[in-house]
Write an enzyme that holds these catalytic residues in place. Structure first.
Site, mmCIF file in Angstrom:
data_model
loop_
_atom_site.group_PDB
_atom_site.id
_atom_site.type_symbol
_atom_site.label_atom_id
_atom_site.label_comp_id
_atom_site.label_asym_id
_atom_site.label_seq_id
_atom_site.Cartn_x
_atom_site.Cartn_y
_atom_site.Cartn_z
ATOM 1 N N ASN A 185 -3.476 6.249 -1.564
ATOM 2 C CA ASN A 185 -3.325 6.396 -0.169
ATOM 3 C C ASN A 185 -2.602 7.609 0.491
ATOM 4 O OD1 ASN A 185 -4.356 3.733 0.536
ATOM 5 N ND2 ASN A 185 -2.672 2.597 0.068
ATOM 6 N N HIS B 87 -0.750 -2.258 -7.364
ATOM 7 C CA HIS B 87 -1.419 -2.046 -6.124
ATOM 8 C C HIS B 87 -2.848 -2.102 -6.464
ATOM 9 C CE1 HIS B 87 -2.723 1.057 -2.811
ATOM 10 N NE2 HIS B 87 -2.775 -0.062 -2.463
ATOM 11 N N GLU C 70 -3.240 0.413 -9.195
ATOM 12 C CA GLU C 70 -2.077 1.440 -9.351
ATOM 13 C C GLU C 70 -0.658 0.732 -9.840
ATOM 14 O OE1 GLU C 70 -2.433 5.206 -6.543
ATOM 15 O OE2 GLU C 70 -2.134 3.684 -5.447
ATOM 16 N N SER D 161 0.953 -0.954 0.160
ATOM 17 C CA SER D 161 -0.115 -0.065 0.133
ATOM 18 C C SER D 161 0.742 1.252 -0.153
ATOM 19 C CB SER D 161 -0.796 0.081 1.196
ATOM 20 O OG SER D 161 -1.733 -0.951 1.299
HETATM 21 C C1 CAA Z 1 -5.463 0.543 1.665
HETATM 22 C C2 CAA Z 1 -5.191 0.304 0.086
HETATM 23 O O1 CAA Z 1 -3.977 0.323 -0.112
HETATM 24 C C3 CAA Z 1 -6.101 0.919 -0.903
HETATM 25 C C4 CAA Z 1 -7.475 0.603 -0.638
HETATM 26 O O2 CAA Z 1 -7.896 -0.531 -1.019
HETATM 27 S S1 CAA Z 1 -8.373 1.874 0.054
HETATM 28 C C5 CAA Z 1 -9.972 1.105 -0.036
HETATM 29 C C6 CAA Z 1 -10.663 1.295 -1.401
HETATM 30 N N1 CAA Z 1 -11.883 0.829 -1.246
HETATM 31 C C7 CAA Z 1 -13.043 1.611 -0.730
HETATM 32 O O3 CAA Z 1 -12.950 2.857 -0.799
HETATM 33 C C8 CAA Z 1 -14.228 0.900 -0.594
HETATM 34 C C9 CAA Z 1 -15.249 1.741 -0.225
HETATM 35 N N2 CAA Z 1 -16.639 1.024 -0.369
HETATM 36 C C10 CAA Z 1 -17.299 0.656 -1.466
HETATM 37 O O4 CAA Z 1 -16.978 0.959 -2.354
HETATM 38 C C11 CAA Z 1 -18.510 -0.169 -0.928
HETATM 39 O O5 CAA Z 1 -19.130 -0.058 0.398
HETATM 40 C C12 CAA Z 1 -18.245 -1.798 -1.276
HETATM 41 C C13 CAA Z 1 -18.220 -2.117 -2.664
HETATM 42 C C14 CAA Z 1 -17.287 -2.483 -0.358
HETATM 43 C C15 CAA Z 1 -19.598 -2.567 -0.967
HETATM 44 O O6 CAA Z 1 -20.748 -1.750 -1.609
HETATM 45 P P1 CAA Z 1 -22.288 -1.861 -0.610
HETATM 46 O O7 CAA Z 1 -23.141 -1.213 -1.878
HETATM 47 O O8 CAA Z 1 -22.029 -0.983 0.598
HETATM 48 O O9 CAA Z 1 -22.669 -3.406 -0.438
HETATM 49 P P2 CAA Z 1 -22.974 -4.407 -1.331
HETATM 50 O O10 CAA Z 1 -24.457 -4.229 -1.638
HETATM 51 O O11 CAA Z 1 -22.877 -5.653 -0.344
HETATM 52 O O12 CAA Z 1 -22.041 -4.408 -2.463
HETATM 53 C C16 CAA Z 1 -21.946 -3.832 -3.692
HETATM 54 C C17 CAA Z 1 -21.684 -4.986 -5.018
HETATM 55 O O13 CAA Z 1 -20.430 -5.311 -4.613
HETATM 56 C C18 CAA Z 1 -20.332 -6.771 -4.338
HETATM 57 N N3 CAA Z 1 -19.093 -7.236 -3.758
HETATM 58 C C19 CAA Z 1 -18.972 -6.393 -2.350
HETATM 59 N N4 CAA Z 1 -17.734 -7.013 -1.827
HETATM 60 C C20 CAA Z 1 -17.616 -8.016 -2.706
HETATM 61 C C21 CAA Z 1 -16.257 -8.893 -2.721
HETATM 62 N N5 CAA Z 1 -15.674 -8.944 -1.837
HETATM 63 N N6 CAA Z 1 -16.394 -9.648 -3.654
HETATM 64 C C22 CAA Z 1 -17.165 -9.759 -4.565
HETATM 65 N N7 CAA Z 1 -18.327 -8.721 -4.845
HETATM 66 C C23 CAA Z 1 -18.474 -7.931 -3.696
HETATM 67 C C24 CAA Z 1 -21.777 -7.222 -4.027
HETATM 68 O O14 CAA Z 1 -22.001 -8.367 -4.276
HETATM 69 C C25 CAA Z 1 -22.706 -5.989 -4.718
HETATM 70 O O15 CAA Z 1 -22.703 -6.459 -5.847
HETATM 71 P P3 CAA Z 1 -24.002 -6.248 -6.795
HETATM 72 O O16 CAA Z 1 -23.982 -4.597 -6.848
HETATM 73 O O17 CAA Z 1 -23.732 -6.883 -8.242
HETATM 74 O O18 CAA Z 1 -25.143 -6.841 -6.244
HETATM 75 N N1 NDP Z 2 -6.268 -4.217 3.489
HETATM 76 C C1 NDP Z 2 -6.344 -3.220 2.378
HETATM 77 O O1 NDP Z 2 -7.412 -2.642 2.049
HETATM 78 C C2 NDP Z 2 -5.147 -3.315 1.356
HETATM 79 C C3 NDP Z 2 -3.966 -3.949 1.585
HETATM 80 N N2 NDP Z 2 -2.937 -3.684 0.604
HETATM 81 C C4 NDP Z 2 -1.768 -4.518 0.852
HETATM 82 O O2 NDP Z 2 -1.889 -5.884 0.572
HETATM 83 C C5 NDP Z 2 -0.771 -6.519 1.344
HETATM 84 C C6 NDP Z 2 -1.837 -7.558 2.040
HETATM 85 O O3 NDP Z 2 -2.726 -6.938 2.863
HETATM 86 P P1 NDP Z 2 -3.919 -7.664 3.521
HETATM 87 O O4 NDP Z 2 -4.422 -8.623 2.636
HETATM 88 O O5 NDP Z 2 -5.049 -6.607 4.047
HETATM 89 O O6 NDP Z 2 -3.363 -8.281 4.659
HETATM 90 P P2 NDP Z 2 -3.790 -9.480 5.579
HETATM 91 O O7 NDP Z 2 -3.064 -9.438 6.910
HETATM 92 O O8 NDP Z 2 -5.303 -9.526 5.659
HETATM 93 O O9 NDP Z 2 -3.161 -10.799 5.096
HETATM 94 C C7 NDP Z 2 -1.803 -11.287 4.858
HETATM 95 C C8 NDP Z 2 -1.625 -12.650 4.700
HETATM 96 O O10 NDP Z 2 -0.263 -12.958 4.356
HETATM 97 C C9 NDP Z 2 0.205 -14.038 5.434
HETATM 98 N N3 NDP Z 2 1.529 -13.821 5.411
HETATM 99 C C10 NDP Z 2 2.409 -13.266 6.266
HETATM 100 N N4 NDP Z 2 3.564 -13.180 5.908
HETATM 101 C C11 NDP Z 2 3.617 -14.354 5.149
HETATM 102 C C12 NDP Z 2 4.628 -15.073 4.438
HETATM 103 N N5 NDP Z 2 6.163 -14.709 4.830
HETATM 104 N N6 NDP Z 2 4.499 -16.045 3.489
HETATM 105 C C13 NDP Z 2 3.227 -16.348 3.401
HETATM 106 N N7 NDP Z 2 2.207 -15.648 3.788
HETATM 107 C C14 NDP Z 2 2.384 -14.720 4.858
HETATM 108 C C15 NDP Z 2 -0.529 -13.647 6.713
HETATM 109 O O11 NDP Z 2 -0.593 -15.040 7.502
HETATM 110 P P3 NDP Z 2 -0.715 -14.358 9.081
HETATM 111 O O12 NDP Z 2 -1.992 -13.852 9.174
HETATM 112 O O13 NDP Z 2 -0.714 -15.858 9.601
HETATM 113 O O14 NDP Z 2 0.359 -13.608 9.246
HETATM 114 C C16 NDP Z 2 -2.145 -13.325 6.050
HETATM 115 O O15 NDP Z 2 -2.721 -14.548 5.746
HETATM 116 C C17 NDP Z 2 -0.171 -5.561 2.340
HETATM 117 O O16 NDP Z 2 1.086 -5.239 1.577
HETATM 118 C C18 NDP Z 2 -1.221 -4.336 2.276
HETATM 119 O O17 NDP Z 2 -0.676 -3.069 2.698
HETATM 120 C C19 NDP Z 2 -3.121 -3.139 -0.679
HETATM 121 C C20 NDP Z 2 -4.372 -2.629 -1.028
HETATM 122 C C21 NDP Z 2 -5.624 -2.553 0.077
#
Ligand code: CAA
Ligand code: NDP
Length: 293
Positions: free
Chosen positions: A192, A142, A154, A121
């Protein structure tokens, strides 16, 4: 010119690794999923199955396509199983030392020409690449959470990433029916860099008593049309991922505006990491999420 990719290895069966395995299998790639424990793999495969079924019920996927996708995914705890992959996508925990230790183990196993992508991330792609034997074939790919739903990926080049690696990753992302965007390799990239300070600020708003969990999330959902409130989103991303990201911005850019909110630190210290831990800004252990403040 992009190179041909057929078999993908995904390391880490958490939220992101499972999402990546899901979309790759739907797009027709053979996928091998790796995690540390059999239990985590079983839980991950169940999640993939459930999310594929969701897509079938909403008419996005046929049941036949669901079965075929599941049939393309294999899973194990053995890193040797990465030997035949054309591209490995690392999606383990957001911990630089752990990622480096993993690369040291997998690089001798991967084919010399295999691409290595990280789903990090926030971490420096250049620095991660430098710890591998193939910085020119390494880059950031990403995905966003939830991977099956979010359209963006990304793409982040490290200083040494070769053009063919970038082109191959771009073609791969398009083949998943997702839209690639390019970010330079600076802390937390684009999404992010903007999103995490907003989440951190929402936690400050809670910490300073300006609003409750419910009022902050309601305000941003109804007042700014965000699909999730910032605290709900923080729980969804994982508070550990949010904290390490905001810390990376603070360390990498050196500005006080990125100082992690002490309340976020406290929640992570308590192990209240959000949805995946059953508790964060909401408690998920009952029928409905209940705010913890
Ligand atoms: C941290 C990082 O490094 C980067 C990041 O990822 S930052 C996070 C970015 N993500 C966001 O900002 C998510 C923001 N949230 C959302 O967009 C929405 O709340 C959400 C899509 C997660 C859920 O939407 P919602 O309308 O509240 O719920 P819900 O009706 O259950 O889901 C919408 C649709 O997505 C689908 N869906 C939700 N989660 C799913 C999943 N994990 N897998 C497959 N489909 C999924 C649902 O089935 C539904 O599909 P339909 O429209 O075809 O029925
Ligand atoms: N969460 C988010 O919204 C997002 C996350 N990311 C990035 O994606 C990556 C994964 O995030 P996320 O899925 O949330 O993390 P989670 O903690 O949900 O999952 C990570 C998984 O990797 C496993 N793991 C840790 N170390 C090892 C290893 N050495 N070999 C094999 N498996 C290992 C963990 O096992 P255990 O639990 O046993 O440690 C766990 O099952 C991170 O780099 C995060 O920053 C990117 C976009 C969005």
């Amino acid at each position: 010119m992009a190179e041909e990719i057929r078999k993908i290895g995904v390391i880490g069966a958490g939220a992101m690794g499972c999402g990546v395995a899901h979309v790759c299998a739907v797009a027709g790639y053979d996928v091998h999923l790796i995690d540390l424990s059999r239990e985590q793999l079983e839980c991950g495969l169940a999640t993939i199955n459930g999310n594929l079924a969701r897509q079938v019920s909403s008419g996005k996927l046929s049941d036949d396509a669901r079965k075929q996708a599941l049939g393309r995914i294999s899973a194990s705890t053995d890193l040797q199983d990465l030997a035949p992959v054309d591209m490995a996508v690392e999606a383990i925990s957001e911990d630089e030392d752990e990622k480096r230790a993993l690369y040291a183990k997998i690089c001798p196993i991967l084919k010399p020409e295999a691409l290595l992508a990280t789903n990090t991330s926030t971490l420096s792609i250049t620095r991660l690449a430098a710890s591998t034997d193939r910085p020119e074939r390494f880059m950031g790919v990403h995905f966003m959470n939830p991977v099956p739903v979010m359209e963006l990926v990304e793409l982040v080049r490290g200083i040494a990433t070769e053009e063919v690696t970038f082109e191959t990753a771009k073609t791969f992302v398009r083949s998943l029916d997702k839209t690639p965007t390019v970010s330079e390799d600076f802390p937390a990239f684009i999404v992010n860099r903007v999103l995490l300070p907003m989440i951190n600020e929402a936690i400050y708003v809670l910490y300073e008593g300006v609003g409750s969990v419910d009022s902050i999330d309601t305000a941003m959902k109804l007042g700014a049309r965000h699909p999730m409130g910032p605290l709900e989103l923080a729980d969804f991303i994982g508070l550990d991922v949010c904290l390490s990201g905001i810390q990376m911005l603070h360390d990498g850019l050196g500005h006080d505006k990125y100082r992690p909110c002490p309340l976020l630190v406290k929640y992570v210290d308590a192990g209240w990491l959000g949805r995946k831990a059953g508790r964060g800004f909401y408690d998920y252990r009952g029928e409905e999420p209940v705010p913890t403040r």
